[in-house]
Design a protein around this motif. Sequence first.
Motif, PDB file in Angstrom:
ATOM      1  N   LYS A  49     108.601  69.769 100.804  1.00  0.00           N
ATOM      2  CA  LYS A  49     108.000  69.935  99.475  1.00  0.00           C
ATOM      3  C   LYS A  49     109.048  70.432  98.476  1.00  0.00           C
ATOM      4  O   LYS A  49     109.138  69.914  97.356  1.00  0.00           O
ATOM      5  CB  LYS A  49     106.839  70.929  99.572  1.00  0.00           C
ATOM      6  CG  LYS A  49     106.135  71.202  98.266  1.00  0.00           C
ATOM      7  CD  LYS A  49     104.988  72.192  98.483  1.00  0.00           C
ATOM      8  CE  LYS A  49     104.302  72.529  97.179  1.00  0.00           C
ATOM      9  NZ  LYS A  49     103.247  73.544  97.374  1.00  0.00           N
ATOM     10  N   LEU A  50     109.850  71.397  98.885  1.00  0.00           N
ATOM     11  CA  LEU A  50     110.893  71.926  98.006  1.00  0.00           C
ATOM     12  C   LEU A  50     111.970  70.883  97.734  1.00  0.00           C
ATOM     13  O   LEU A  50     112.460  70.775  96.600  1.00  0.00           O
ATOM     14  CB  LEU A  50     111.520  73.183  98.612  1.00  0.00           C
ATOM     15  CG  LEU A  50     110.634  74.422  98.638  1.00  0.00           C
ATOM     16  CD1 LEU A  50     111.270  75.513  99.482  1.00  0.00           C
ATOM     17  CD2 LEU A  50     110.363  74.916  97.229  1.00  0.00           C
ATOM     18  N   LYS A  52     111.585  67.668  97.663  1.00  0.00           N
ATOM     19  CA  LYS A  52     111.011  66.704  96.737  1.00  0.00           C
ATOM     20  C   LYS A  52     110.936  67.282  95.322  1.00  0.00           C
ATOM     21  O   LYS A  52     111.254  66.619  94.341  1.00  0.00           O
ATOM     22  CB  LYS A  52     109.614  66.293  97.211  1.00  0.00           C
ATOM     23  CG  LYS A  52     108.966  65.221  96.386  1.00  0.00           C
ATOM     24  CD  LYS A  52     107.629  64.798  96.966  1.00  0.00           C
ATOM     25  CE  LYS A  52     106.992  63.713  96.107  1.00  0.00           C
ATOM     26  NZ  LYS A  52     105.677  63.326  96.622  1.00  0.00           N
ATOM     27  N   GLU A  53     110.530  68.543  95.239  1.00  0.00           N
ATOM     28  CA  GLU A  53     110.378  69.208  93.954  1.00  0.00           C
ATOM     29  C   GLU A  53     111.705  69.368  93.221  1.00  0.00           C
ATOM     30  O   GLU A  53     111.767  69.261  92.002  1.00  0.00           O
ATOM     31  CB  GLU A  53     109.746  70.587  94.197  1.00  0.00           C
ATOM     32  CG  GLU A  53     109.386  71.350  92.952  1.00  0.00           C
ATOM     33  CD  GLU A  53     108.668  72.661  93.277  1.00  0.00           C
ATOM     34  OE1 GLU A  53     108.877  73.624  92.522  1.00  0.00           O
ATOM     35  OE2 GLU A  53     107.919  72.725  94.272  1.00  0.00           O
ATOM     36  N   PHE A  54     112.784  69.594  93.962  1.00  0.00           N
ATOM     37  CA  PHE A  54     114.076  69.883  93.337  1.00  0.00           C
ATOM     38  C   PHE A  54     115.066  68.728  93.421  1.00  0.00           C
ATOM     39  O   PHE A  54     116.188  68.840  92.936  1.00  0.00           O
ATOM     40  CB  PHE A  54     114.686  71.152  93.957  1.00  0.00           C
ATOM     41  CG  PHE A  54     114.014  72.405  93.481  1.00  0.00           C
ATOM     42  CD1 PHE A  54     114.463  73.060  92.344  1.00  0.00           C
ATOM     43  CD2 PHE A  54     112.914  72.916  94.147  1.00  0.00           C
ATOM     44  CE1 PHE A  54     113.836  74.198  91.890  1.00  0.00           C
ATOM     45  CE2 PHE A  54     112.275  74.055  93.701  1.00  0.00           C
ATOM     46  CZ  PHE A  54     112.734  74.709  92.564  1.00  0.00           C
ATOM     47  N   ASP A  55     114.659  67.620  94.004  1.00  0.00           N
ATOM     48  CA  ASP A  55     115.555  66.480  94.191  1.00  0.00           C
ATOM     49  C   ASP A  55     116.090  65.941  92.866  1.00  0.00           C
ATOM     50  O   ASP A  55     117.286  65.693  92.729  1.00  0.00           O
ATOM     51  CB  ASP A  55     114.851  65.378  94.982  1.00  0.00           C
ATOM     52  CG  ASP A  55     115.787  64.247  95.333  1.00  0.00           C
ATOM     53  OD1 ASP A  55     116.872  64.539  95.892  1.00  0.00           O
ATOM     54  OD2 ASP A  55     115.448  63.075  95.048  1.00  0.00           O
ATOM     55  N   LYS A  56     115.226  65.772  91.890  1.00  0.00           N
ATOM     56  CA  LYS A  56     115.634  65.197  90.605  1.00  0.00           C
ATOM     57  C   LYS A  56     116.693  66.076  89.927  1.00  0.00           C
ATOM     58  O   LYS A  56     117.700  65.567  89.431  1.00  0.00           O
ATOM     59  CB  LYS A  56     114.414  65.036  89.699  1.00  0.00           C
ATOM     60  CG  LYS A  56     114.704  64.370  88.383  1.00  0.00           C
ATOM     61  CD  LYS A  56     113.450  64.198  87.559  1.00  0.00           C
ATOM     62  CE  LYS A  56     113.776  63.590  86.210  1.00  0.00           C
ATOM     63  NZ  LYS A  56     112.596  63.529  85.328  1.00  0.00           N
ATOM     64  N   ARG A  57     116.477  67.381  89.931  1.00  0.00           N
ATOM     65  CA  ARG A  57     117.453  68.284  89.307  1.00  0.00           C
ATOM     66  C   ARG A  57     118.774  68.267  90.064  1.00  0.00           C
ATOM     67  O   ARG A  57     119.843  68.346  89.453  1.00  0.00           O
ATOM     68  CB  ARG A  57     116.892  69.706  89.248  1.00  0.00           C
ATOM     69  CG  ARG A  57     115.852  69.867  88.161  1.00  0.00           C
ATOM     70  CD  ARG A  57     115.217  71.226  88.148  1.00  0.00           C
ATOM     71  NE  ARG A  57     116.149  72.307  87.874  1.00  0.00           N
ATOM     72  CZ  ARG A  57     115.808  73.586  87.917  1.00  0.00           C
ATOM     73  NH1 ARG A  57     114.571  73.939  88.220  1.00  0.00           N
ATOM     74  NH2 ARG A  57     116.695  74.524  87.667  1.00  0.00           N
ATOM     75  N   GLN A  58     118.704  68.150  91.385  1.00  0.00           N
ATOM     76  CA  GLN A  58     119.929  68.117  92.179  1.00  0.00           C
ATOM     77  C   GLN A  58     120.729  66.848  91.874  1.00  0.00           C
ATOM     78  O   GLN A  58     121.956  66.888  91.759  1.00  0.00           O
ATOM     79  CB  GLN A  58     119.611  68.220  93.663  1.00  0.00           C
ATOM     80  CG  GLN A  58     120.835  68.378  94.519  1.00  0.00           C
ATOM     81  CD  GLN A  58     120.502  68.715  95.959  1.00  0.00           C
ATOM     82  OE1 GLN A  58     119.349  68.685  96.368  1.00  0.00           O
ATOM     83  NE2 GLN A  58     121.511  69.041  96.731  1.00  0.00           N
TER      84      GLN A  58
END
Length: 173
Positions: A49-50, A52-58
């Motif tokens: 979940k984390l 997926k949640e932070f993938d775009k910013r990474q």
Amino acid sequence: MHKIAKSVSLLFAFFLLSSSVMAIELKVGWINIERIFREAAPAQAATKKLEKEFDKRQVELQKMGKQIQERQAELDKNGMTMSEGERAHKERDLANLNRDFQRMQREFREDLNTRRNEEFASIQERANKAIKEIATTENYDLILTDAIYAGPRIDITDKVIRIIDSGSSSGGK
């Protein structure tokens, strides 16, 4: 003579104390919290979940890092042939981009750590409930989560993971 009597009485007291201590049998268990956070199904779900949640910013940060490297390489390669003003302008842009990148990285890490702590707090709570359940039902006197060494005989991590995965200690979660 007085010293001998004192030594004998101390030795006798030691034997009495050690024999009474040996009569007490402690049931001790040990938990590997890192394994729980890595292997329990809710922990794996939280990790996904984390991600997926932070993938775009990474991905954005990776692109920005690559952009900084490309601009630095261009400046290194062509800096000597640029006018003083153009080179100063590109250096200033690169410095601003680098500062923004570092700020975004710091914010990303802070946000990720905050969310990770939120997600894993509930897993820690579920683990604590599972540990208390095991301690009560199996009559443990002491369960440790931190030890320099713990043998496999007292490792009850698998039991905790099974309880967490089954959801029985979570009140139906």
